[in-house]
Design a protein around this motif. Sequence first.
Motif, PDB file in Angstrom:
ATOM      1  N   LYS A 252      57.135  10.335 -32.000  1.00 23.06           N
ATOM      2  CA  LYS A 252      57.723   9.835 -33.236  1.00 23.06           C
ATOM      3  C   LYS A 252      58.493  10.964 -33.921  1.00 23.06           C
ATOM      4  O   LYS A 252      59.698  10.889 -34.080  1.00 23.06           O
ATOM      5  N   ASP A 315      61.847   8.982 -34.302  1.00 24.49           N
ATOM      6  CA  ASP A 315      62.262   7.921 -33.380  1.00 24.49           C
ATOM      7  C   ASP A 315      63.685   8.166 -32.881  1.00 24.49           C
ATOM      8  O   ASP A 315      64.455   7.223 -32.718  1.00 24.49           O
ATOM      9  N   SER A 419      56.079   6.760 -42.033  1.00 22.41           N
ATOM     10  CA  SER A 419      55.891   6.752 -40.588  1.00 22.41           C
ATOM     11  C   SER A 419      55.575   8.158 -40.097  1.00 22.41           C
ATOM     12  O   SER A 419      54.997   8.329 -39.035  1.00 22.41           O
TER      13      SER A 419
END
Lengths: 510, 360
Positions: A252, A315, A419
């Motif tokens: 990520k 990402d 995130s």
Amino acid sequence: MPLRLQLTGITKRFPGVLANDNVTFSVKPGEIHALLGENGAGKSTLVKMIYGIMQPDAGEIAWDGEPVVVASPKAARKLGVGMVFQHFSLFEALTVLENIALGMDAKIPARELEARIRAVMSQYGLLLDPHRTVATLSVGERQRIEIVRALLLDPKLLIMDEPTSVLTPQEVEQLFTVLRTLAAQGCSILYISHKLHEIKALCDTATILRGGRLVDTCDPKQETSRSMAEKMIGAGLKDIVRQPGRSMGLPKLVVSRLSTRKAGHFDVAVDSVSLTVRAGEIFGIAGVAGNGQNALLDALSGEIISDDKDAITIDGYPLGLLDTTGRRKYGLCAVPEERNGHAAVGDFTLSDNSVLTARDRLGMVVLGLINSGAAKTYTGKVIADFAVKALGPGSTAGSLSGGNLQKYIMGREILQKPSVLVVSQPTWGVDAGAAAAIHQALVDLAAAGSAIVVISQDLDELLALCDTLAVINLGRLSGARPVGEVSVEEIGLLMGGVHGTTEARDAVSA
Amino acid sequence: MLFRLEKRQEPSRFMLYATPVASVLLTMVVGAIIFSLIGYDGIGAVREIFFTPLTNAYKWQDLGVKAAPLVIIGVGLSIAYRANVWNIGAEGQYIMGGLAGTWVALATYGMTGPWILPLMILAGVVGGALYAAIPALLKTRLNVNEILTSLMLTYASVQLIYYLIRAPWKDPMGMGFPQTRLFSEAARLPTVIPGTIVHLGVPIAVLVALAAWFIMSRSVFGYQMKVVGAAPHAARYGGFSENKTIWLALLVSGALAGLAGVLEVAGPFQRMVPGFPTNYGFTAIIVAFLGRLNPLGVLFAGIVMAITFVGGEVAQTTIGLPNAATGIFQAMVLFFLLAGDILVRYRIRRVVANPAAGAA
């Protein structure tokens, strides 16, 4: 033999709080006595009264059997009380000798002082060159200056306030050796710490405070860390609950060759740091304070903007050129180490502090105007979900205790569902109960699929919390290793700057 | 018996509002004593300076006219000071605003039309902002202290007035006096209450204060100013650029000082004269602090300062007080205010030596 220190019915009241309520305990000569308690339990207040910074409202202090009034720190030093504070008061640009000379009550010629310093250093194995500039010393070495400064006065009682929070495991061992030697010679030691296993290893007696009251005096060797922690918080301690058999997702957060420029003279810059954190992973960065952790956090959060857009990606999306607001929009939230004045504004209400980082992600701004109702509602949710002890969203951040403010700050970021979350020292100076709550929240956030980076000097915390571990030293990051496969000794050596090679640590000659 | 300062857990809201009032009251008491000691009628001086302008209805219009520029400039300064940007050169920006307005008035001399006055006001605002842009540029690019640059530019602007009204802008019919010609009708600020000297600048000042209050308390701009001033490190963490804030603070405070300047030249003066710089820009610093850097507080503080100006003039004629007395009273207000500020964060406690201690 009379007791070295005897406190009887000590009571201290501040506006709105009873900091110490009828506290009675004693320290024997040559005893290493732990003072345990959550943040706000009244440890600091108690110690300040012993060291003469404050006066008790009621109660009595007896020294070697004689009742005394400790009017000032100077009077305390005269009695034979030495203190090593958690935060050092050293001038970085001066030498060790100059720093010690500045702190002495009596004027002693430099030559004689140096001889005495060297004598104390060799007696206790506190090796340090008196002519080195403080700025070039590690935190452990700086602490030695403070200890030497206290020992020069031949103390009969040495108070140590959270001394190991900034040390490597090896430095902790060295410190313990020094403290045991001192105790063997009859010097009593009052040792304040949160680290229960250290207290078990070092101390003869432990006095536990909760909410200003003494709850127990016990022998730490007969107790478990858990039983002491439960006495401290007055309730059962929760373990970190992890879902079994969870698996990591795709990478990520990817950081590649991230560097920063040295800002100040004594600043440590980040030097070509690369790391990959997968969804659901907690990535720990260990290291002794002052090895570039602050610069790394600023470079990740966006306070320091990179020249290279691909230095930081989430990402695959490049974030390197964005500022903190831009990075937050893409889901990267951060919590810096310093709570007051960096992560939060002390003069502002909690509600206004929520606007600081949550305004864009949570739609608190419409047409340039702040929706204070939304900020208040969100702050109320943070206070409720993270059990922050505050009167409400209208309390100023500065009125909260350190642990409560940290819970609020962590909650403010975690409830934004980032995130990627980067946190520095998430539980620094936070009591066991609050620390457990913060750890659980981080684990839950990871379980929900976020990537988390934890920068901490507390190795126990990292080992308990993280899946992967790397060590930062002088701005460079070591290779990442799964937590199960790495030993404490190995990490300790990396923290001290030994990268597997026979790199000689600069010799500590006295 | 000893007294000790003790930190309050929360800053006292009561003291926040009580200390400005107390500082004005203290000024009256100390002022009366000082002027009595040096041989004036001290109590009379305080009465003339602080109360005559209020009790004499005829003086109210003077109060409005004096307060308007103080409030407009003070509001701008209160915004900049919130961000810890110390614009001390509002006087210079006020002058440049006045000069920019004068330039439009002279260029449109003899013309008529409702567009002239708005254009003058726009020019004044831009003139003040541009003059404040110089310290902003120096501060953000070269880290030059804005206190020094903004202050020194004030003296440069005063010289610019003298040059312009002695040479290129001199009134051709003025018999050599160093002043511009009287503006045409369309370039003069209309009065809002017939038969008085209360001009359009007075309601504008009230509007500016209300608008600034709303913006500072509700908008992201206001939040940015406050957070940069309170905790610069936290501001950066929150995504507010320090340089951008310095620019905004100086441009806004400069623009408002410029607005005050053009309103002043188009209102009470109606021409540019050597006496145009009247230290409104400096007095507004006191106004900003006395008003607790809050635009609504500035509105009241502007009126209080206007009272001392008007009252000072009264006292000159009635009891022969020197003109400098007004300045002394104004300075005392600021002095007592800053000294009293400590009570917002601290309380005074009496220390009683513990009689139990020491007795075994």
